[in-house]
Design a protein around this motif. Sequence first.
Motif, PDB file in Angstrom:
ATOM      1  N   UNK A  96     -17.198 -19.528   7.105  1.00  0.00           N
ATOM      2  CA  UNK A  96     -17.311 -18.718   5.891  1.00  0.00           C
ATOM      3  C   UNK A  96     -16.038 -18.795   5.068  1.00  0.00           C
ATOM      4  N   UNK A  97     -16.205 -19.067   3.786  1.00  0.00           N
ATOM      5  CA  UNK A  97     -15.097 -18.824   2.872  1.00  0.00           C
ATOM      6  C   UNK A  97     -14.903 -17.308   2.784  1.00  0.00           C
ATOM      7  N   UNK A  98     -13.667 -16.891   2.688  1.00  0.00           N
ATOM      8  CA  UNK A  98     -13.313 -15.469   2.721  1.00  0.00           C
ATOM      9  C   UNK A  98     -13.830 -14.729   1.485  1.00  0.00           C
ATOM     10  N   UNK A  99     -14.814 -13.841   1.701  1.00  0.00           N
ATOM     11  CA  UNK A  99     -15.299 -12.971   0.630  1.00  0.00           C
ATOM     12  C   UNK A  99     -15.035 -11.511   0.980  1.00  0.00           C
ATOM     13  N   UNK A 100     -13.998 -11.273   1.773  1.00  0.00           N
ATOM     14  CA  UNK A 100     -13.663  -9.899   2.131  1.00  0.00           C
ATOM     15  C   UNK A 100     -13.290  -9.124   0.874  1.00  0.00           C
ATOM     16  N   UNK A 101     -13.487  -7.798   0.883  1.00  0.00           N
ATOM     17  CA  UNK A 101     -13.198  -7.008  -0.312  1.00  0.00           C
ATOM     18  C   UNK A 101     -11.774  -7.137  -0.834  1.00  0.00           C
ATOM     19  N   UNK A 102     -10.816  -7.484   0.021  1.00  0.00           N
ATOM     20  CA  UNK A 102      -9.444  -7.616  -0.473  1.00  0.00           C
ATOM     21  C   UNK A 102      -9.163  -9.003  -1.040  1.00  0.00           C
ATOM     22  N   UNK A 103     -10.170  -9.878  -1.054  1.00  0.00           N
ATOM     23  CA  UNK A 103      -9.979 -11.229  -1.588  1.00  0.00           C
ATOM     24  C   UNK A 103     -10.950 -11.563  -2.716  1.00  0.00           C
TER      25      UNK A 103
END
Length: 265
Positions: A96-103
Motif C-alpha cells: 500500500x502507498x501510504x494514505x494515512x491521515x497524517x500523509x
Amino acid sequence: MTPSPNEPMSPVAALAAVTGAADYLRVSVRNSTSGDQWLPTSSLVHDPQFLYDTMRTAMDGRGVGRHDIGMSLLVQGYAFRIASVAIGSWLAAGRCVDVSPDNAWVRFGRNRPYAVLLDAARWAERGGTDDGSMASLHRHLVDDHLAPLIDTARAACRVGARTLWSNVASSCAESFGVFMRLSDLPDHDRWRSVRHAVTEFFATARPELTRGGHVVPIGPIWAWQRNACCLYYQHADGSKCGDCSLHSAPERDARYERILKDVMS
C-alpha cells in the motif's frame, strides 16, 4: 497482480499505475505549487466539527436537505478516493502507498471529494513493517483510516452505522473493479485474479465491513451487491445506485446479465 520479486515497484510507479487505470483518478504528491485548496484528512477523520462543516458546505452546494444523506454521500465519495489509492497500489505492487491521515489531503470539486494529495510518496508502514499481506491492507486502509472516519461521522451528526459501512464496502469493491486491467494477463485470467482478491478482501474483513454487501460471481467477472442503501434515492434529484439493496431480485439479475454482456461483447 504483483511485480516480480526481482523487480520491485517504487511508490511513485505504483501511483502512476493507479492514475493510469482511469482518467478520473486524481492523485498527486505535494510540491511547492500544490496550493492551499486541500483539506487535511487528519481533520476529516478525527474532528467531528470539521467533518460536519465540510459536509454542510457540500450538501448545501448539492441541494441536499438532510444531514444523514449529506454525510452518507460524503463518506461514500471520500472512501472511494482513499480506497482507490490503497487498493490500486496493493494490486499493482503488492504493497500500500501510504494514505494515512497524517500523509493525505483531499480536494473537493462540484461539492464532492475528487482528488487526493500525498505529502510523500512512500509505502505504508505500521509498527515499522508492511508485509504486503491482505491483513496489512485492512489495517492501513480500514482500521487506521475509514473506520475512524465512520466513528467521526456518527459523532458529527445522526447517521446510521450500517449505511456508512455499506458505503465503505461498496467504495472498496468499486476500487477493486477499477483496477481489473492492472496486469498483462489475458482478460479472463486478470478478471479472475481481481475477483479472487476482492473476494478474499471481504472474506477476511472486519464484521462491519463484511456485512456491507457481497461479491456476486458472474462468469469470469463479478459484481457487487450492497446490503444497505446509501440514501441517495431520497434526495430530490437522486436515484437508486446500480448495486442498491432496494432493487428487486429480477432487477438485480437483469443488471448482472447486462454487466456480463457488456464485458464479453
